[in-house]
Design a protein around this motif. Sequence first.
Motif, PDB file in Angstrom:
ATOM      1  N   ARG A 256     135.281  32.252 -65.459  1.00 30.06           N
ATOM      2  CA  ARG A 256     135.895  31.486 -65.344  1.00 30.06           C
ATOM      3  C   ARG A 256     137.436  31.839 -65.898  1.00 30.06           C
ATOM      4  N   LYS A 257     138.392  31.882 -64.805  1.00 30.77           N
ATOM      5  CA  LYS A 257     139.803  31.707 -64.748  1.00 30.77           C
ATOM      6  C   LYS A 257     140.731  29.522 -64.690  1.00 30.77           C
ATOM      7  N   GLU A 258     141.110  29.380 -65.618  1.00 34.57           N
ATOM      8  CA  GLU A 258     141.479  28.247 -66.120  1.00 34.57           C
ATOM      9  C   GLU A 258     141.531  27.487 -64.058  1.00 34.57           C
ATOM     10  N   HIS A 259     141.278  26.607 -64.898  1.00 33.64           N
ATOM     11  CA  HIS A 259     140.807  25.141 -63.447  1.00 33.64           C
ATOM     12  C   HIS A 259     140.425  25.512 -62.520  1.00 33.64           C
ATOM     13  N   GLU A 260     139.622  26.594 -62.981  1.00 32.81           N
ATOM     14  CA  GLU A 260     138.345  27.099 -61.682  1.00 32.81           C
ATOM     15  C   GLU A 260     137.497  26.526 -61.916  1.00 32.81           C
ATOM     16  N   ALA A 261     137.158  26.003 -60.951  1.00 27.95           N
ATOM     17  CA  ALA A 261     135.994  25.431 -61.503  1.00 27.95           C
ATOM     18  C   ALA A 261     134.129  26.235 -60.819  1.00 27.95           C
ATOM     19  N   TRP A 262     134.428  27.177 -59.756  1.00 30.07           N
ATOM     20  CA  TRP A 262     133.478  27.914 -58.882  1.00 30.07           C
ATOM     21  C   TRP A 262     133.821  29.500 -59.568  1.00 30.07           C
ATOM     22  N   VAL A 263     133.171  30.031 -59.422  1.00 26.79           N
ATOM     23  CA  VAL A 263     132.612  31.499 -59.369  1.00 26.79           C
ATOM     24  C   VAL A 263     132.375  32.547 -58.864  1.00 26.79           C
ATOM     25  N   HIS A 264     133.137  33.164 -59.073  1.00 27.79           N
ATOM     26  CA  HIS A 264     132.144  33.921 -57.165  1.00 27.79           C
ATOM     27  C   HIS A 264     131.086  35.043 -57.987  1.00 27.79           C
ATOM     28  N   ILE A 265     129.679  34.662 -57.883  1.00 25.82           N
ATOM     29  CA  ILE A 265     129.275  35.568 -58.232  1.00 25.82           C
ATOM     30  C   ILE A 265     128.841  37.241 -58.766  1.00 25.82           C
ATOM     31  N   ASP A 266     129.629  37.811 -57.472  1.00 26.16           N
ATOM     32  CA  ASP A 266     130.051  39.276 -57.894  1.00 26.16           C
ATOM     33  C   ASP A 266     130.547  39.448 -58.825  1.00 26.16           C
ATOM     34  N   ARG A 267     131.460  38.384 -59.401  1.00 28.96           N
ATOM     35  CA  ARG A 267     132.266  38.164 -60.756  1.00 28.96           C
ATOM     36  C   ARG A 267     131.310  38.495 -61.826  1.00 28.96           C
ATOM     37  N   LEU A 268     130.222  37.771 -61.785  1.00 28.02           N
ATOM     38  CA  LEU A 268     129.530  37.454 -62.949  1.00 28.02           C
ATOM     39  C   LEU A 268     128.708  38.834 -63.307  1.00 28.02           C
ATOM     40  N   ARG A 269     128.415  39.365 -62.034  1.00 26.72           N
ATOM     41  CA  ARG A 269     127.873  40.885 -61.982  1.00 26.72           C
ATOM     42  C   ARG A 269     128.779  41.855 -63.060  1.00 26.72           C
ATOM     43  N   ASP A 270     129.675  41.955 -62.490  1.00 23.11           N
ATOM     44  CA  ASP A 270     130.896  42.530 -63.189  1.00 23.11           C
ATOM     45  C   ASP A 270     130.911  42.014 -64.569  1.00 23.11           C
ATOM     46  N   HIS A 271     130.784  40.739 -65.162  1.00 20.29           N
ATOM     47  CA  HIS A 271     131.065  40.542 -66.076  1.00 20.29           C
ATOM     48  C   HIS A 271     130.023  40.529 -67.272  1.00 20.29           C
ATOM     49  N   LEU A 272     128.795  40.383 -66.591  1.00 28.86           N
ATOM     50  CA  LEU A 272     127.352  40.654 -67.543  1.00 28.86           C
ATOM     51  C   LEU A 272     127.376  42.383 -67.838  1.00 28.86           C
ATOM     52  N   GLY A 273     127.915  43.455 -66.107  1.00 30.88           N
ATOM     53  CA  GLY A 273     127.392  44.754 -66.479  1.00 30.88           C
ATOM     54  C   GLY A 273     125.966  44.840 -66.070  1.00 30.88           C
ATOM     55  N   VAL A 274     125.266  43.910 -64.975  1.00 30.85           N
ATOM     56  CA  VAL A 274     124.476  44.536 -64.697  1.00 30.85           C
ATOM     57  C   VAL A 274     124.473  45.806 -63.143  1.00 30.85           C
ATOM     58  N   GLU A 275     123.915  46.153 -63.313  1.00 35.06           N
ATOM     59  CA  GLU A 275     123.832  46.614 -62.584  1.00 35.06           C
ATOM     60  C   GLU A 275     122.552  46.106 -60.864  1.00 35.06           C
ATOM     61  N   GLU A 276     121.726  46.343 -61.243  1.00 31.09           N
ATOM     62  CA  GLU A 276     121.015  45.787 -60.269  1.00 31.09           C
ATOM     63  C   GLU A 276     120.872  44.236 -60.221  1.00 31.09           C
ATOM     64  N   LEU A 277     121.720  44.148 -58.653  1.00 27.83           N
ATOM     65  CA  LEU A 277     121.976  43.480 -57.935  1.00 27.83           C
ATOM     66  C   LEU A 277     120.799  41.917 -58.180  1.00 27.83           C
ATOM     67  N   ARG A 278     119.718  42.167 -57.466  1.00 29.83           N
ATOM     68  CA  ARG A 278     118.589  41.862 -57.468  1.00 29.83           C
ATOM     69  C   ARG A 278     118.469  40.755 -58.606  1.00 29.83           C
ATOM     70  N   THR A 279     119.212  41.581 -60.000  1.00 33.35           N
ATOM     71  CA  THR A 279     118.221  41.086 -60.781  1.00 33.35           C
ATOM     72  C   THR A 279     119.233  39.529 -61.246  1.00 33.35           C
ATOM     73  N   VAL A 280     120.345  39.900 -61.509  1.00 36.10           N
ATOM     74  CA  VAL A 280     120.771  38.883 -61.107  1.00 36.10           C
ATOM     75  C   VAL A 280     121.345  37.850 -60.033  1.00 36.10           C
ATOM     76  N   ASP A 281     120.574  38.085 -59.028  1.00 33.95           N
ATOM     77  CA  ASP A 281     120.694  36.945 -58.138  1.00 33.95           C
ATOM     78  C   ASP A 281     119.591  36.151 -57.989  1.00 33.95           C
ATOM     79  N   ALA A 282     118.136  36.631 -58.382  1.00 39.91           N
ATOM     80  CA  ALA A 282     116.887  36.063 -59.382  1.00 39.91           C
ATOM     81  C   ALA A 282     117.446  35.353 -60.181  1.00 39.91           C
TER      82      ALA A 282
END
Length: 76
Positions: free
Chosen positions: A22-48
């Motif tokens: 999250r950026k300062e004063h940001e409530a919602w986080v884009h799912i693509d940013r979570l995937r990048d932050h986690l470094g998980v390549e399998e999109l379905r895994t993060v979606d699950a």
Amino acid sequence: MTARLTVDALAARVCQAARDARKEHEAWVHIDRLRDHLGVEELRTVDAAVAFASAKGWLSIGGRPAHSVLINRGAP
């Protein structure tokens, strides 16, 4: 060799990633940013993991199709 995470362990990591990405004063986080932050390549895994965290009440999911998450109280 890296041990495979269970969906509940990855869901907890997704919640932490939502806090960290999250950026300062940001409530919602884009799912693509979570995937990048986690470094998980399998999109379905993060979606699950996001779906599991939502079912546990840890995250709220925004959009149709889902594109963002909001961390809820009580999330690990």
